[in-house]
Write a protein that holds these residues in place. Structure first.
Motif, PDB file in Angstrom:
ATOM      1  N   GLU A 145       0.838  -1.196   0.000  1.00  0.00           N
ATOM      2  CA  GLU A 145       0.000   0.000   0.000  1.00  0.00           C
ATOM      3  C   GLU A 145       0.878   1.253   0.000  1.00  0.00           C
ATOM      4  O   GLU A 145       0.590   2.234  -0.698  1.00  0.00           O
ATOM      5  N   CYS A 146       1.960   1.224   0.763  1.00  0.00           N
ATOM      6  CA  CYS A 146       2.876   2.365   0.841  1.00  0.00           C
ATOM      7  C   CYS A 146       3.533   2.636  -0.515  1.00  0.00           C
ATOM      8  O   CYS A 146       3.838   3.783  -0.847  1.00  0.00           O
TER       9      CYS A 146
ATOM     10  N   ARG B 212       2.225   2.098  -3.548  1.00  0.00           N
ATOM     11  CA  ARG B 212       1.227   1.972  -4.608  1.00  0.00           C
ATOM     12  C   ARG B 212       1.371   3.008  -5.723  1.00  0.00           C
ATOM     13  O   ARG B 212       0.873   2.806  -6.821  1.00  0.00           O
ATOM     14  N   GLN B 213       2.035   4.134  -5.450  1.00  0.00           N
ATOM     15  CA  GLN B 213       2.116   5.184  -6.464  1.00  0.00           C
ATOM     16  C   GLN B 213       3.564   5.519  -6.786  1.00  0.00           C
ATOM     17  O   GLN B 213       4.406   5.604  -5.896  1.00  0.00           O
ATOM     18  N   GLY B 214       3.841   5.725  -8.062  1.00  0.00           N
ATOM     19  CA  GLY B 214       5.152   6.207  -8.476  1.00  0.00           C
ATOM     20  C   GLY B 214       6.243   5.159  -8.467  1.00  0.00           C
ATOM     21  O   GLY B 214       6.002   3.968  -8.232  1.00  0.00           O
ATOM     22  N   GLN B 215       7.461   5.626  -8.713  1.00  0.00           N
ATOM     23  CA  GLN B 215       8.638   4.761  -8.761  1.00  0.00           C
ATOM     24  C   GLN B 215       9.235   4.635  -7.368  1.00  0.00           C
ATOM     25  O   GLN B 215       9.491   5.637  -6.697  1.00  0.00           O
TER      26      GLN B 215
ATOM     27  N   GLY C 191       5.506  -0.039  -9.764  1.00  0.00           N
ATOM     28  CA  GLY C 191       6.527   0.988  -9.950  1.00  0.00           C
ATOM     29  C   GLY C 191       7.863   0.624  -9.330  1.00  0.00           C
ATOM     30  O   GLY C 191       8.707   1.510  -9.127  1.00  0.00           O
TER      31      GLY C 191
ATOM     32  N   PRO D 278      10.397   6.011  -2.019  1.00  0.00           N
ATOM     33  CA  PRO D 278      10.052   6.592  -3.319  1.00  0.00           C
ATOM     34  C   PRO D 278      11.255   7.298  -3.944  1.00  0.00           C
ATOM     35  O   PRO D 278      12.060   7.909  -3.248  1.00  0.00           O
TER      36      PRO D 278
END
Length: 281
Positions: free
Chosen positions: A219-220, A222-225, A252, A280
């Motif tokens: 979940e942590c 979930r977005q981006g690279q 990602g 991230p």
């Protein structure tokens, strides 16, 4: 590697040897005291030795590097051509390593920016890599520090341990939290928060706790690279299994590191540790 800005960290970053060599990062070792024998992390004692000692209830403690050790590292970087040094270290809540580096920096031959990242393990390692990559690209001292601090701000670290007893013994978690975990016979999930280890969730079984660790990490991320590190102590099969599931769940994902933690962190967490660091880009 010769560059204008040198990067120094400590042995608790647990960076792969290849990464240290590729970026010219210096990792100053902390010390593990096994019984009455003081040994340098990374060269003189293994995490496996610490796990075995803990299981036998042998006394295991840790200590910071001396300011003189940091001074030698800074002198070496300056002699190699650095005109500035970024020195990045584990949370000052865990160790006096940051304080030792600050003392050494006062008399260093070139400017040294000492940073308490509030991190540990590859949460610290990713900060060191961010600073090194910036320096490799020609970034100056301020830019390398900013890159490390930005990476630290976005990085999350979660850990499962079989028992809170080792963290309690080392003073890394409150006795009340440790007692609560033992009294309820729960398996704790922990989070690195503001440089401290905090109890995140209490789960009834080890299998459920590890499944929950996977859910939280996925979940942590979930977005981006993102880069991810999976750490363990004497739990290689668990770590490889978690890593494989995260490879499948995180679209990602850029880099994934799987490694056993070193002796210093192992001394405070005990065998069975499983951790996930999400950082991230």
């Amino acid at each position: 590697m010769s560059r204008h800005v040198a990067i120094v960290t400590d042995s608790t970053a647990y960076l792969p040897r290849a990464a240290l060599e590729r970026h010219g990062i210096t990792a100053v070792p902390l010390t593990v005291v096994l019984g009455d024998e003081a040994l340098e992390e990374g060269t003189e004692i293994s995490a496996r030795s610490v796990a075995q000692a803990l299981q036998k209830r042998t006394s295991v403690t840790t200590s910071r590097p001396s300011p003189q050790t940091f001074a030698a590292a800074y002198d070496a970087a300056a002699r190699a051509g650095a005109n500035g040094i970024v020195s990045l270290h584990l949370s000052s809540e865990f160790s006096g390593t940051y304080d030792a580096a600050v003392l050494a920096a006062k008399d260093a031959p070139v400017p040294v920016r000492v940073v308490d990242t509030g991190m540990v393990a590859m949460a610290l390692g990713f900060c060191a890599l961010a600073a090194a990559e910036t320096a490799d690209s020609g970034g100056n001292l301020d830019e390398a520090v900013a890159a490390a601090e930005k990476r630290a701000e976005g990085t999350s670290a979660y850990f499962y341990v079989d028992t809170l007893d080792y963290l309690r013994r080392g003073g890394r978690i409150g006795a009340a939290q440790a007692l609560l975990g033992s009294a309820l016979a729960v398996k704790p999930l922990l989070q690195l928060t503001e440089g401290r280890i905090e109890l995140l969730e209490k789960v009834r079984t080890a299998s459920r706790a590890i499944a929950r660790l996977e859910e939280i990490a996925a979940e942590c991320a979930r977005q981006g690279q993102v880069d991810i590190a999976v750490h363990h102590l004497d739990a290689a099969e668990r770590a490889e299994s978690l890593a494989q599931r995260l490879r499948e769940r995180v679209p990602g994902l850029r880099e994934l590191h799987v490694s056993e933690v070193g002796a210093v962190i192992g001394a405070h967490t005990g065998p069975g540790l499983l951790g996930a660091v999400v950082s991230p880009r």
